[in-house]
Design a protein around this motif. Structure first.
Motif, short mmCIF file in Angstrom:
data_model
loop_
_atom_site.label_atom_id
_atom_site.label_comp_id
_atom_site.label_asym_id
_atom_site.label_seq_id
_atom_site.Cartn_x
_atom_site.Cartn_y
_atom_site.Cartn_z
N UNK A 42 -77.01 -23.93 53.03
CA UNK A 42 -76.37 -22.67 52.65
C UNK A 42 -77.27 -21.45 52.71
N UNK A 43 -78.45 -21.58 53.31
CA UNK A 43 -79.39 -20.46 53.32
C UNK A 43 -79.32 -19.64 54.62
N UNK B 61 -80.18 -19.93 43.95
CA UNK B 61 -78.80 -19.91 44.45
C UNK B 61 -78.83 -19.52 45.93
N UNK B 62 -78.18 -20.30 46.74
CA UNK B 62 -78.16 -20.05 48.18
C UNK B 62 -77.35 -18.80 48.50
N UNK B 63 -77.72 -18.07 49.54
CA UNK B 63 -76.95 -16.89 49.94
C UNK B 63 -75.47 -17.19 50.17
N UNK B 64 -75.15 -18.38 50.66
CA UNK B 64 -73.74 -18.74 50.88
C UNK B 64 -72.98 -18.77 49.56
N UNK B 65 -73.62 -19.26 48.49
CA UNK B 65 -72.96 -19.30 47.17
C UNK B 65 -72.82 -17.90 46.59
N UNK B 66 -73.83 -17.05 46.80
CA UNK B 66 -73.73 -15.66 46.34
C UNK B 66 -72.59 -14.95 47.07
N UNK B 67 -72.52 -15.15 48.38
CA UNK B 67 -71.47 -14.52 49.17
C UNK B 67 -70.08 -14.95 48.72
N UNK B 68 -69.96 -16.21 48.32
CA UNK B 68 -68.65 -16.71 47.85
C UNK B 68 -68.19 -15.94 46.62
N UNK C 162 -84.79 -19.40 52.58
CA UNK C 162 -84.81 -19.92 51.22
C UNK C 162 -83.64 -19.38 50.41
N UNK C 163 -83.74 -19.57 49.10
CA UNK C 163 -82.68 -19.12 48.20
C UNK C 163 -82.58 -17.60 48.20
N UNK C 164 -81.46 -17.13 47.71
CA UNK C 164 -81.14 -15.70 47.79
C UNK C 164 -82.11 -14.86 46.96
N UNK C 165 -82.73 -13.90 47.61
CA UNK C 165 -83.57 -12.93 46.93
C UNK C 165 -82.74 -11.68 46.63
N UNK C 166 -83.31 -10.76 45.88
CA UNK C 166 -82.57 -9.54 45.56
C UNK C 166 -82.34 -8.71 46.82
N UNK C 167 -83.32 -8.70 47.74
CA UNK C 167 -83.16 -7.95 48.99
C UNK C 167 -82.02 -8.54 49.81
N UNK C 168 -81.94 -9.87 49.84
CA UNK C 168 -80.85 -10.51 50.57
C UNK C 168 -79.51 -10.23 49.88
N UNK C 169 -79.50 -10.20 48.56
CA UNK C 169 -78.28 -9.88 47.83
C UNK C 169 -77.77 -8.49 48.18
N UNK D 11 -68.56 -11.83 37.95
CA UNK D 11 -68.41 -13.25 38.28
C UNK D 11 -69.72 -13.82 38.77
N UNK D 12 -70.44 -13.05 39.58
CA UNK D 12 -71.74 -13.48 40.09
C UNK D 12 -72.74 -13.63 38.95
N UNK D 13 -72.77 -12.67 38.02
CA UNK D 13 -73.70 -12.73 36.89
C UNK D 13 -73.44 -13.98 36.07
N UNK D 14 -72.18 -14.28 35.78
CA UNK D 14 -71.85 -15.47 35.01
C UNK D 14 -72.27 -16.75 35.74
N UNK D 15 -72.05 -16.76 37.03
CA UNK D 15 -72.41 -17.92 37.82
C UNK D 15 -73.93 -18.12 37.85
N UNK D 16 -74.68 -17.02 37.97
CA UNK D 16 -76.13 -17.10 37.95
C UNK D 16 -76.64 -17.59 36.59
N UNK D 17 -76.03 -17.12 35.52
CA UNK D 17 -76.44 -17.56 34.18
C UNK D 17 -76.20 -19.05 33.99
N UNK D 18 -75.04 -19.53 34.46
CA UNK D 18 -74.75 -20.96 34.36
C UNK D 18 -75.74 -21.77 35.20
N UNK D 19 -76.00 -21.28 36.41
CA UNK D 19 -76.92 -21.98 37.29
C UNK D 19 -78.33 -22.02 36.68
N UNK D 20 -78.77 -20.92 36.08
CA UNK D 20 -80.10 -20.89 35.48
C UNK D 20 -80.20 -21.88 34.32
N UNK D 21 -79.13 -21.95 33.51
CA UNK D 21 -79.11 -22.87 32.38
C UNK D 21 -79.17 -24.32 32.87
#
Length: 470
Positions: free
Chosen positions: A241-242, A410-417, A375-382, A434-444
């Protein structure tokens, strides 16, 4: 009565002739065959000698698998130039295109060049191989061989360049040389919209790849000067997904190259691999995706065990002489061996999710010249994704998202979703929340996984108890 007698006499004579012929065949069977063959050959030579016409053949394939690029140029030239003269045309409409595409539907085409009249005819033999045959009067030999053929090929290449549609080729496991009309590849139009502008990755890495592609495209004289085949290898590696497949599409669109998607598990042996690769065109990208999944490549090779054994779904690999396989040496020979020079301006791309599983010999510099980590999604990629999906350059939630992305995988493909608008209605705030909530869950989840991994380490649990005393 006279007519009946004549017919009877004729019938009797024919019967006698057939009897004598059959007797001759029985007495001298081999001599008869040789005599007939020599007579036919001699008669052909006589006819050819006295005929005022010359025939030049342009087969689609040389030696059964080397593609003759002059054939494609001639076919394009005749298809474009003969429409106004053809009596039979065929029309087609491609997908959403409003206009009809007209092509000639005739095997023979007449042309004229500097006062010389020529006739083209495409013929197909019993094995499905096609050949363009050019016929002209002998007095025009100097003009035809001196400039006309060159004119046709150059015009065909020019027309193809102006109307070129990129193609995506694949080798189909259900098709082979004998059943696919003389071709081991089938293709469709390549219409992927990916570009480097919309590719979500670190800007500095992106520019590095772009610069490298441009240097390669303009490097014909340089490669000739240093004595190397004009080719370049790229290894794209990273988690699923990168954006590895998307980068390949962006590379093809940037260079206007065709893509050959090579499925190794469908190839029987090195000979078939060689046929496939030598049948690819110049200005192309040869892709082997997920090479760690499609073949058995370990980081440690045993002596005599450098085969890329084809896997069967759900089955353990077996040492079987009849099992379809290609060897590592066979693949390497095309990448940078003697067969690597059979074509110009080619890019070879491998993708993998697990680079550590690959044999170092396969991915060393010089074979895979450039290693690109996705690699995983960076802020620049976001920010690229936010611009693509939400047409957004800034937002109050960007700061929180940047902080979360620093320590969340989190892979860029998941962020894009998460940025995809539902029902084509753009809800910027809703998508970002929705993205913020998903990132918080993923971090946990990832922190929980890290804790579990830590407990499993020797002394890990004791260390946590010790820390709890303070």
């Amino acid at each position: 009565m006279m007519m009946g007698g004549a017919m009877g006499t004729f019938g009797s004579s024919m019967a006698s002739l057939f009897f004598l012929w059959a007797t001759f065949q029985q007495m001298f069977p081999e001599h008869l065959k040789i005599a007939i063959k020599e007579f036919l050959l001699f008669s052909d030579q006589i006819i050819t000698f006295f005929s005022p016409y010359v025939v030049i053949s342009f087969p689609e394939y040389e030696d059964y698998y080397r593609y003759n690029h002059a054939f494609a140029a001639i076919d394009t030239y005749l298809g474009a130039k003969a429409i106004d003269k053809a009596q039979k045309l065929k029309a087609s409409q491609v997908k959403e295109s409003k206009g009809l595409v007209l092509k000639r539907d005739e095997a023979k085409v007449r042309d004229e060049y500097q006062g010389v009249h020529v006739w083209w005819e495409i013929v197909t033999d019993t094995d499905g191989y096609r050949t363009q045959k050019l016929t002209f009067h002998r007095r025009g030999l100097e003009i035809v061989t001196g400039s006309y053929i060159k004119h046709v090929v150059e015009e065909g290449i020019s027309i193809e360049a102006k109307t070129k549609k990129m193609k995506l080729f694949t080798n189909n496991p259900s098709l082979n040389w004998d059943t696919n009309n003389g071709s081991l590849w089938r293709h469709i139009d390549f219409e992927h919209p990916a570009s480097f502008k919309t590719l979500a990755m670190d800007p500095s890495k992106k520019q590095e790849v772009l610069d490298d592609l441009e240097a390669f495209r303009n490097g014909k004289e340089y490669y000739k000067k240093i004595g190397k085949a004009w080719k370049r290898g790229y290894l794209l590696y990273g988690p699923p997904g990168t954006g590895k497949s998307t980068m390949i599409a962006a590379m093809a669109n940037h260079l206007s190259y065709n893509i050959y998607d090579l499925e190794l598990t469908a190839i029987k042996n090195n000979s078939e691999l060689r046929k496939l690769l030598t049948a690819t065109s110049s200005k192309s990208i040869i892709v082997i995706e997920d090479i760690d999944c499609s073949v058995d490549l370990t980081g440690k090779r045993k002596k005599g065990d450098d085969d890329l054994r084809v896997k069967k779904d759900g089955e353990q690999r077996k040492e079987d002489e009849n099992q379809s396989r290609v060897t590592l040496s066979g693949l390497l020979n095309f990448i940078d061996g003697i067969w690597s020079a059979c074509g110009q301006e080619r890019i070879i791309v491998f993708t993998t999710n697990h680079m550590e599983k690959l044999d170092p010999a396969l991915i060393r510099r010089g074979r895979m010249d450039m290693h690109v980590e996705l690699s995983y999604c960076s802020f620049e990629a976001f920010k690229v994704l936010a611009k693509n999906y939400l047409d957004l350059d800034s937002h109050p939630l960007f700061g929180e998202i940047e902080s979360l992305l620093k320590d969340t995988k989190m892979a860029p493909a998941d962020v894009a979703e998460k940025l995809m608008s539902k029902n084509q209605i753009i809800d910027v705030d809703g998508c970002l929340k929705d993205l913020v909530q998903s990132l918080e869950r993923r971090r946990k989840e990832q922190r929980g996984q890290d804790d579990d991994d830590h407990k499993k380490k020797p002394g890990g649990k004791k260390l946590r108890i010790f820390r709890g005393l303070f």
